[in-house]
Motif scaffolding. Sequence first.
Motif, short mmCIF file in Angstrom:
data_model
loop_
_atom_site.label_atom_id
_atom_site.label_comp_id
_atom_site.label_asym_id
_atom_site.label_seq_id
_atom_site.Cartn_x
_atom_site.Cartn_y
_atom_site.Cartn_z
N TRP A 90 0.84 -1.19 0.00
CA TRP A 90 0.00 0.00 0.00
C TRP A 90 0.88 1.24 0.00
CZ3 TRP A 90 -0.75 4.48 2.64
CH2 TRP A 90 -1.91 5.20 2.33
N ARG A 91 1.90 1.26 0.82
CA ARG A 91 2.83 2.40 0.89
C ARG A 91 3.52 2.59 -0.45
NH1 ARG A 91 3.31 7.01 1.55
NH2 ARG A 91 1.99 6.66 3.33
N LYS A 92 3.93 1.48 -1.08
CA LYS A 92 4.58 1.55 -2.38
C LYS A 92 3.63 2.16 -3.42
CE LYS A 92 7.20 -1.21 -5.65
NZ LYS A 92 7.74 -2.51 -6.01
N ALA A 93 2.36 1.76 -3.37
CA ALA A 93 1.37 2.31 -4.30
C ALA A 93 1.16 3.80 -4.05
CB ALA A 93 0.05 1.55 -4.17
N ALA A 94 1.10 4.19 -2.80
CA ALA A 94 0.94 5.61 -2.47
C ALA A 94 2.14 6.41 -2.96
CB ALA A 94 0.76 5.78 -0.96
N ASP A 95 3.33 5.86 -2.80
CA ASP A 95 4.54 6.53 -3.29
C ASP A 95 4.51 6.65 -4.82
OD1 ASP A 95 5.48 6.76 -0.70
OD2 ASP A 95 6.87 5.05 -0.86
N GLU A 96 4.00 5.61 -5.48
CA GLU A 96 3.90 5.64 -6.94
C GLU A 96 2.90 6.71 -7.39
OE1 GLU A 96 4.37 4.42 -11.07
OE2 GLU A 96 5.61 4.74 -9.31
N LEU A 97 1.78 6.83 -6.68
CA LEU A 97 0.81 7.88 -7.02
C LEU A 97 1.44 9.27 -6.92
CD1 LEU A 97 -2.41 6.55 -5.27
CD2 LEU A 97 -2.11 6.97 -7.72
#
Length: 91
Positions: A72-79
């Motif tokens: 989830w954190r990785k996805a937020a960073d990607e956003l």
Amino acid sequence: MARIAPHRLSEMQRQKDEAFSLAAQGDTLGPVRGWLAVWAGEVEIERRPDLAARRRAAERTAQTLDKDAPAWRKAADELLAVVNEAREAAG
């Protein structure tokens, strides 16, 4: 936006109206500048299939995982990376 993502025009218009209202109330152009920065980035994302695909994938991941999950954190960073890249490209 009318050519590349017409389905987002009402959202853009609503936010523009809010920005101009806030600008008038506060006697400052800050809200208008903010709106321009946000929507310049949104146009860039919508016009670039690579950025749009990255955002969709990251949003799907973020919406399906618990906020405690490392992915989830990785996805937020990607956003955030997509938005930053788009705004930088838009100038």
